[in-house]
Design an enzyme around this catalytic site. Structure first.
Site, PDB file in Angstrom:
ATOM      1  N   GLY A  51      41.371  41.257  54.026  1.00 24.92           N
ATOM      2  CA  GLY A  51      40.588  40.159  53.464  1.00 24.92           C
ATOM      3  C   GLY A  51      39.390  39.694  54.266  1.00 24.92           C
ATOM      4  O   GLY A  51      38.439  39.157  53.715  1.00 24.92           O
ATOM      5  N   ASP A  65      46.582  29.558  54.424  1.00 28.41           N
ATOM      6  CA  ASP A  65      47.223  28.860  53.309  1.00 28.41           C
ATOM      7  C   ASP A  65      48.484  28.181  53.835  1.00 28.41           C
ATOM      8  O   ASP A  65      48.412  27.063  54.359  1.00 28.41           O
ATOM      9  CB  ASP A  65      47.491  29.898  52.217  1.00 28.41           C
ATOM     10  CG  ASP A  65      48.048  29.312  50.942  1.00 28.41           C
ATOM     11  OD1 ASP A  65      47.891  28.106  50.724  1.00 28.41           O
ATOM     12  OD2 ASP A  65      48.649  30.063  50.153  1.00 28.41           O
ATOM     13  N   ARG A 123      37.257  41.777  45.647  1.00 28.70           N
ATOM     14  CA  ARG A 123      36.820  41.671  47.052  1.00 28.70           C
ATOM     15  C   ARG A 123      35.309  41.797  47.189  1.00 28.70           C
ATOM     16  O   ARG A 123      34.725  41.305  48.153  1.00 28.70           O
ATOM     17  CB  ARG A 123      37.469  42.780  47.895  1.00 28.70           C
ATOM     18  CG  ARG A 123      38.966  42.666  48.072  1.00 28.70           C
ATOM     19  CD  ARG A 123      39.409  43.610  49.189  1.00 28.70           C
ATOM     20  NE  ARG A 123      40.839  43.881  49.172  1.00 28.70           N
ATOM     21  CZ  ARG A 123      41.768  43.123  49.744  1.00 28.70           C
ATOM     22  NH1 ARG A 123      41.414  42.000  50.343  1.00 28.70           N
ATOM     23  NH2 ARG A 123      43.039  43.452  49.692  1.00 28.70           N
ATOM     24  N   LYS A 127      43.167  26.081  53.384  1.00 27.96           N
ATOM     25  CA  LYS A 127      43.819  25.239  52.361  1.00 27.96           C
ATOM     26  C   LYS A 127      44.826  24.352  53.084  1.00 27.96           C
ATOM     27  O   LYS A 127      46.022  24.624  53.076  1.00 27.96           O
ATOM     28  CB  LYS A 127      44.592  26.114  51.362  1.00 27.96           C
ATOM     29  CG  LYS A 127      43.773  26.887  50.364  1.00 27.96           C
ATOM     30  CD  LYS A 127      44.758  27.541  49.368  1.00 27.96           C
ATOM     31  CE  LYS A 127      44.169  28.711  48.665  1.00 27.96           C
ATOM     32  NZ  LYS A 127      45.196  29.474  47.910  1.00 27.96           N
ATOM     33  N   ASP A 132      41.128  39.042  47.567  1.00 27.42           N
ATOM     34  CA  ASP A 132      41.467  39.823  46.380  1.00 27.42           C
ATOM     35  C   ASP A 132      42.569  39.190  45.551  1.00 27.42           C
ATOM     36  O   ASP A 132      43.306  38.314  45.997  1.00 27.42           O
ATOM     37  CB  ASP A 132      41.950  41.209  46.792  1.00 27.42           C
ATOM     38  CG  ASP A 132      43.375  41.179  47.348  1.00 27.42           C
ATOM     39  OD1 ASP A 132      43.636  40.370  48.259  1.00 27.42           O
ATOM     40  OD2 ASP A 132      44.226  41.942  46.851  1.00 27.42           O
ATOM     41  N   PHE A 188      43.816  29.189  43.803  1.00 25.37           N
ATOM     42  CA  PHE A 188      43.751  30.588  44.198  1.00 25.37           C
ATOM     43  C   PHE A 188      42.316  31.081  44.088  1.00 25.37           C
ATOM     44  O   PHE A 188      41.702  31.015  43.024  1.00 25.37           O
ATOM     45  CB  PHE A 188      44.673  31.462  43.354  1.00 25.37           C
ATOM     46  CG  PHE A 188      44.859  32.823  43.957  1.00 25.37           C
ATOM     47  CD1 PHE A 188      45.730  33.016  45.015  1.00 25.37           C
ATOM     48  CD2 PHE A 188      44.112  33.902  43.502  1.00 25.37           C
ATOM     49  CE1 PHE A 188      45.879  34.266  45.605  1.00 25.37           C
ATOM     50  CE2 PHE A 188      44.251  35.159  44.084  1.00 25.37           C
ATOM     51  CZ  PHE A 188      45.138  35.329  45.133  1.00 25.37           C
ATOM     52  N   VAL A 189      41.777  31.574  45.201  1.00 23.20           N
ATOM     53  CA  VAL A 189      40.378  32.006  45.221  1.00 23.20           C
ATOM     54  C   VAL A 189      40.267  33.505  45.492  1.00 23.20           C
ATOM     55  O   VAL A 189      41.149  34.105  46.117  1.00 23.20           O
ATOM     56  CB  VAL A 189      39.557  31.219  46.273  1.00 23.20           C
ATOM     57  CG1 VAL A 189      39.389  29.774  45.862  1.00 23.20           C
ATOM     58  CG2 VAL A 189      40.202  31.314  47.650  1.00 23.20           C
TER      59      VAL A 189
HETATM   60  P1  IMP Z   1      49.466  32.285  54.485  1.00 27.42           P
HETATM   61  O1  IMP Z   1      50.415  33.134  55.273  1.00 27.42           O
HETATM   62  O2  IMP Z   1      50.155  31.574  53.359  1.00 27.42           O
HETATM   63  O3  IMP Z   1      48.651  31.339  55.340  1.00 27.42           O
HETATM   64  O4  IMP Z   1      48.497  33.247  53.737  1.00 27.42           O
HETATM   65  C1  IMP Z   1      47.588  33.939  54.398  1.00 27.42           C
HETATM   66  C2  IMP Z   1      47.116  35.142  53.602  1.00 27.42           C
HETATM   67  O5  IMP Z   1      47.406  35.040  52.208  1.00 27.42           O
HETATM   68  C3  IMP Z   1      45.628  35.202  53.702  1.00 27.42           C
HETATM   69  O6  IMP Z   1      45.246  35.951  54.803  1.00 27.42           O
HETATM   70  C4  IMP Z   1      45.229  35.852  52.405  1.00 27.42           C
HETATM   71  O7  IMP Z   1      45.228  37.253  52.571  1.00 27.42           O
HETATM   72  C5  IMP Z   1      46.294  35.455  51.439  1.00 27.42           C
HETATM   73  N1  IMP Z   1      45.853  34.318  50.606  1.00 27.42           N
HETATM   74  C6  IMP Z   1      46.190  33.011  50.712  1.00 27.42           C
HETATM   75  N2  IMP Z   1      45.585  32.259  49.786  1.00 27.42           N
HETATM   76  C7  IMP Z   1      44.814  33.115  49.070  1.00 27.42           C
HETATM   77  C8  IMP Z   1      43.910  32.927  47.964  1.00 27.42           C
HETATM   78  O8  IMP Z   1      43.670  31.821  47.430  1.00 27.42           O
HETATM   79  N3  IMP Z   1      43.301  34.058  47.509  1.00 27.42           N
HETATM   80  C9  IMP Z   1      43.513  35.292  48.061  1.00 27.42           C
HETATM   81  N4  IMP Z   1      44.341  35.499  49.082  1.00 27.42           N
HETATM   82  C10 IMP Z   1      44.982  34.422  49.593  1.00 27.42           C
HETATM   83 MG    MG Z   2      44.336  37.662  54.962  1.00 29.59          MG
END
Ligand code: IMP
Ligand code: MG
Length: 173
Positions: free
Chosen positions: A42, A101, A163, A129, A157, A150-151
């Site tokens: 990403g 996130d 992407r 977020k 992606d 969700f973005v």
């Molecule tokens: P976390 O472990 O929940 O903090 O998520 C981290 C990973 O989830 C990020 O590196 C992204 O690859 C993916 N992710 C989280 N939110 C989004 C979103 O809104 N769109 C796309 N990918 C996301």
């Molecule tokens: Mg990521």
């Protein structure tokens, strides 16, 4: 893929903010060779622009991580799909991430990288977020804080699509 996209952060806004972040990162690490650790896939687009926004010496490392398995919810289970090539012992490092996130992915990565003995280890994320955090993460550089939607785009992606958008958009199914 069915669904609609609504622009959230324009290409110009992204580029302007990334230029600021690049200068700030350099100001915080004067005269140091910085190792940028890009969390794939990403962050590839953010990495490319951020690296060009940081004056002075920069090294690039890639860390492949899979946490989503195609859906829009984090599974919490982090899988390393490609480890760093080089040692980061004694290096001033900045982990470059697309979005934080729940924080579960970054928490896992920080614990994995800290034991390798970097001189310093900071986090730069394009998007944050904060309202969805499940575990506290000390984020040093944030491009934009966004609501819990969700973005996609600019590296992010949904099922490997979107992407290539040059901007960040909210995806609605
Ligand atoms: P976390 O472990 O929940 O903090 O998520 C981290 C990973 O989830 C990020 O590196 C992204 O690859 C993916 N992710 C989280 N939110 C989004 C979103 O809104 N769109 C796309 N990918 C996301
Ligand atoms: Mg990521």
């Amino acid at each position: 893929m069915a669904g609609s996209l609504r622009s959230l952060i324009s290409e110009d806004q992204l580029q302007a903010r990334i230029r600021e972040l690049g200068l700030q990162i350099r100001a915080d690490h004067p005269n140091e060779t910085l190792t940028l650790i890009a969390v794939l896939k990403g962050s590839f687009m953010f990495l490319a622009d951020l690296a060009r926004a940081i004056p002075g010496d920069v090294r690039i490392e890639f860390l492949g991580v899979a946490s989503y398995h195609g859906g829009t919810r984090s599974s919490g289970a982090v899988q390393i799909t490609q480890d760093l090539r080089g040692s980061i012992e004694g290096h001033a490092c900045v982990v470059v991430e697309d979005i934080i996130d729940t924080g579960l992915t970054m928490d896992y990565l920080m614990r994995m990288l800290e034991v390798r003995g970097p001189r310093s280890l900071k986090i730069a994320t394009l998007l944050d977020k904060p309202s969805n955090r499940e575990i506290e993460v000390r984020v040093d550089y944030v491009g934009y804080a966004i609501p819990d939607e969700f973005v996609v785009g600019y590296g992010l992606d949904l099922g490997e699509l979107y992407r290539n958008l040059p901007y960040v958009a909210v995806y609605s199914p």
